[in-house]
Design an enzyme around this catalytic site. Structure first.
Site, short mmCIF file in Angstrom:
data_model
loop_
_atom_site.label_atom_id
_atom_site.label_comp_id
_atom_site.label_asym_id
_atom_site.label_seq_id
_atom_site.Cartn_x
_atom_site.Cartn_y
_atom_site.Cartn_z
N ASP A 67 0.81 -1.22 0.00
CA ASP A 67 0.00 0.00 0.00
C ASP A 67 0.84 1.26 0.00
OD1 ASP A 67 0.99 -0.35 2.55
OD2 ASP A 67 -0.94 -0.71 3.48
N ASN A 136 -7.19 -2.60 14.40
CA ASN A 136 -8.59 -2.86 14.08
C ASN A 136 -8.72 -4.04 13.09
OD1 ASN A 136 -7.67 -1.78 11.69
ND2 ASN A 136 -9.14 -0.10 11.60
N HIS A 138 -7.07 -4.53 10.33
CA HIS A 138 -6.86 -4.29 8.89
C HIS A 138 -5.58 -4.96 8.42
CE1 HIS A 138 -4.62 -0.19 9.62
NE2 HIS A 138 -3.73 -1.09 9.28
N GLU A 143 -9.61 -1.75 5.45
CA GLU A 143 -10.19 -1.39 6.74
C GLU A 143 -11.49 -2.16 6.98
OE1 GLU A 143 -8.40 0.33 8.69
OE2 GLU A 143 -8.12 2.40 8.09
C1 GLP Z 1 -0.32 0.46 8.59
C2 GLP Z 1 -0.05 -0.35 7.32
C3 GLP Z 1 -0.23 -1.82 7.55
C4 GLP Z 1 0.49 -2.22 8.81
C5 GLP Z 1 -0.15 -1.55 9.99
C6 GLP Z 1 0.46 -1.93 11.32
O1 GLP Z 1 -1.60 0.94 8.71
N1 GLP Z 1 -0.86 0.04 6.21
O2 GLP Z 1 0.27 -2.53 6.41
O3 GLP Z 1 0.44 -3.61 8.97
O4 GLP Z 1 -0.02 -0.15 9.81
O5 GLP Z 1 1.59 -1.14 11.60
P1 GLP Z 1 2.62 -1.45 12.73
O6 GLP Z 1 3.42 -2.61 12.25
O7 GLP Z 1 3.45 -0.19 12.81
O8 GLP Z 1 1.88 -1.74 13.97
#
Ligand code: GLP
Length: 249
Positions: A67, A136, A138, A143
């Site tokens: 993404d 959440n 995702h 989402e």
């Molecule tokens: C973002 C990304 C996700 C990622 C998530 C968790 O929103 N789009 O791909 O998995 O955050 O992030 P973190 O690993 O910093 O907890």
């Protein structure tokens, strides 16, 4: 789902790195699906070390990231393009032309999404996809919603996600409101998936992912239908699981 619990983030990252190293040693032309966020950083550091020591090479590897924020240029300090250069691509022997991230400046995100999925198909599909997990539930930026998209697509970020990511920006107002993300179909077509999560903030999402009903309100729960998913967690992320007989690795 194969769920493996580790004593901490470091042990979990070491194990994830081993899975990637095995993949690259078995098939040096692998197509990798990559993620951003704090979770995979230690995995990427281990892969950089393995590349520098000659254990693996990325010279014939192709990558596709999950993404990118919409409205954010590749050289923006918080773009996922920059994150990947900083945490992985600039430190390994990959051909940057073989690294792919959806464009945050796409004028036509529908076309950008369709082209991105087509590029993945032309590369032969993703062999190994790493995923982080939103609090959440995702994955990528899919989402919780009434319905989910199959294809790579533009999406609105939830308030929860913008708050969680505000730590990287100056303030919540600076966090983009939209992103472009691989769809659940794009992710589910990967041959193998590794989902990583650590810390108490992910405990509810991990319970939904592994034991909860399959629902669009917890996008990661769809992974229960994939034939080859390995879930790597630390004890804190696993603390809401009802099944408690995991050996700590
Ligand atoms: C973002 C990304 C996700 C990622 C998530 C968790 O929103 N789009 O791909 O998995 O955050 O992030 P973190 O690993 O910093 O907890």
């Amino acid at each position: 789902m194969n769920v493996l619990m580790f004593k901490d983030h470091e042990a979990m990252s070491r194990y994830a790195a081993k899975l990637f190293i095995d993949q690259l040693q078995t098939d040096p032309q692998s197509v990798l699906g990559l993620a951003t966020g704090s979770t995979p950083i230690e995995l990427y550091q281990a892969l950089i070390r393995a590349n520098k020591s000659g254990e693996i090479t990325f010279k014939d590897v192709t990558t596709f990231n999950l993404d990118e924020y919409l409205g954010v240029a590749a050289d923006h300090p918080e773009s996922y393009a920059r994150f990947m250069r900083e945490h992985l691509f600039d430190a390994i022997d990959i051909d940057q032309a073989n690294t792919h991230i959806p464009s945050g400046l796409a004028i036509d995100p529908v076309k950008e999404g369709a082209d991105y999925d087509e590029k993945i198909r032309q590369a032969g599909g993703i062999d190994l996809q790493v995923l982080g997990l939103g609090g959440n539930a995702h994955v990528g930026f899919n989402e919780p919603a009434e319905s989910l998209s199959n294809q790579t697509h533009a999406t609105q970020l939830t308030q929860d996600t913008r708050e969680a990511n505000a730590r990287f920006f100056g303030s919540i107002e600076e966090v983009p409101t939209e992103a472009i993300t691989m769809g659940m179909g794009s992710i589910m077509r990967a041959k193998k998936i590794i989902l990583m999560a650590s810390g108490q903030a992910k405990a509810k999402a991990i319970q939904q992912t592994v034991e909860g009903p399959i629902t669009t309100q917890a996008p990661s729960s769809l992974l229960q239908l994939h034939p080859d998913v390995t879930v790597l967690i630390d004890e804190a992320a696993g603390s809401n699981l009802k099944e408690t007989s995991y050996e700590i690795l």
